[in-house]
Design a protein around this motif. Structure first.
Motif: not given
Length: 338
Positions: A47-48, A207-209, A14-16
């Motif tokens: 992964l951050y 830089k995720c949305s 569901r996530y970037d």
């Protein structure tokens, strides 16, 4: 690669980006939490690694993660020391003296943004930055007290009262911040979770949305996610417990709750906080009473029950206990400390 379970897309899909806490979520002290490495080994999300701990440099954190088998690089480690240094650089002139209460890694971040780290009040610091260090003692706290009482800007990397280790919880940076707060009657600017700067830096870097914050603490990870308006997964492998979830204030309520990190690889519905048709939960004016629908439910899953009960607990925060007439359910909730 899309991770699926029973034909349904996994929670992580569901996530970037996954913005991952470290202490209590991926490891405790020098040891990886069982199953954490394997849980992150698949998927296409970036992964951050986002940590309130300001005691180590990003390169040291990345090296530790890599040694434990995680996919990590220095560029994907975001620390509260970096965010604290950014806050300082935005508020004071270049080359200004900043008194550092913390490790050399924190001092290096201060220098990296063009400021001058010092360790004494006699160097005329115009700011104090404070991060966790196991070597912090009375002497450096005294220097910081003098500077803050003289009007220096005070930035705290984080205000975590405790720090999870392989031996249990020990005092964190917030406990040392409390000492200076008592001595100065001042409040610091805070860079780390739950304050927004660290989360904002992680989102900017990735830089995720559509990120998902993953952590073990309601008062830092989850509240920090809510502060910047993103969804969150609480894993019960570190500091926060089941009763903490039930007593969570609105700003500390997670989107998902799971017993372990592998919930990322199962359908999101399995970890979403929400009602379960197998149970009813009624508030009797004093307690929350759980009743299985249609008789005994057999095997009881703690995390599933917790996600269901949380809906009522958040609706009736004045509740006293959680009970049930079903012996299996009652035995389980008694272990929550509720």
């Amino acid at each position: 690669m899309t991770v699926k379970h029973g034909g349904a897309s996994s929670l992580r899909e569901r996530y970037d980006a996954l913005l991952l806490d470290l202490d209590g979520t991926l490891y405790q002290g020098p040891q990886a939490i069982p199953g954490a490495r394997e849980a992150l080994a698949t998927g296409t999300q970036s992964l951050y690694y986002v940590t309130n701990n300001a005691s180590r440099s990003p390169s040291e954190v990345a090296a530790h993660l890599t040694e434990l088998g995680f996919d990590a690089s220095e560029a994907r480690v975001v620390t509260s020391s970096q965010s604290a240094a950014r806050l300082l650089a935005e508020k004071i002139d270049p080359a200004t003296a900043v008194l550092v209460v913390g490790t050399e890694a924190l001092a290096d971040e201060v220098a990296r943004v063009g400021l001058r780290p010092v360790r004494s009040f006699t160097d005329f610091p115009v700011a104090v930055v404070q991060g966790h260090s196991p070597k912090t003692d009375w002497a450096i706290l005294a220097e910081a007290t003098l500077a803050i009482r003289s009007g220096a800007l005070w930035v705290a990397a984080n205000v975590d009262s405790t720090l999870p280790t392989e031996r249990g919880l020990v005092l964190g940076n917030g406990s040392m911040v409390a000492a200076l707060r008592t001595a100065t009657s001042r409040e610091p600017l805070v860079a780390g979770k739950p304050a927004a700067p660290l989360m904002e830096d992680a989102m900017r870097r990735s830089k995720c949305s559509r990120p998902l914050v993953v952590g073990d603490r309601l008062d830092t990870d989850i509240e920090g996610a809510n502060a910047v308006g993103v969804e969150s997964l609480l894993v019960l492998t570190g500091v926060s417990t089941a009763i903490d979830v039930l007593r969570a204030t609105e700003e500390q309520r997670p989107t998902y709750v799971a017993s372990e990190l592998d919930a990322l690889n199962r359908p999101g519905e399995e970890s979403t906080v929400g009602e379960d048709r197998r149970y009813s939960v009624e508030f009797d004016g004093t307690d929350l009473v759980i009743e299985p629908k249609g008789g005994s439910i057999g095997t009881v899953d703690s995390a599933t029950l917790l996600r269901h009960v949380a809906v009522s607990a958040w609706k009736y925060p004045e509740f006293g206990r959680v009970t049930s007439t079903d012996p299996a359910v009652n035995a389980l909730v008694s272990g929550w400390g509720a």
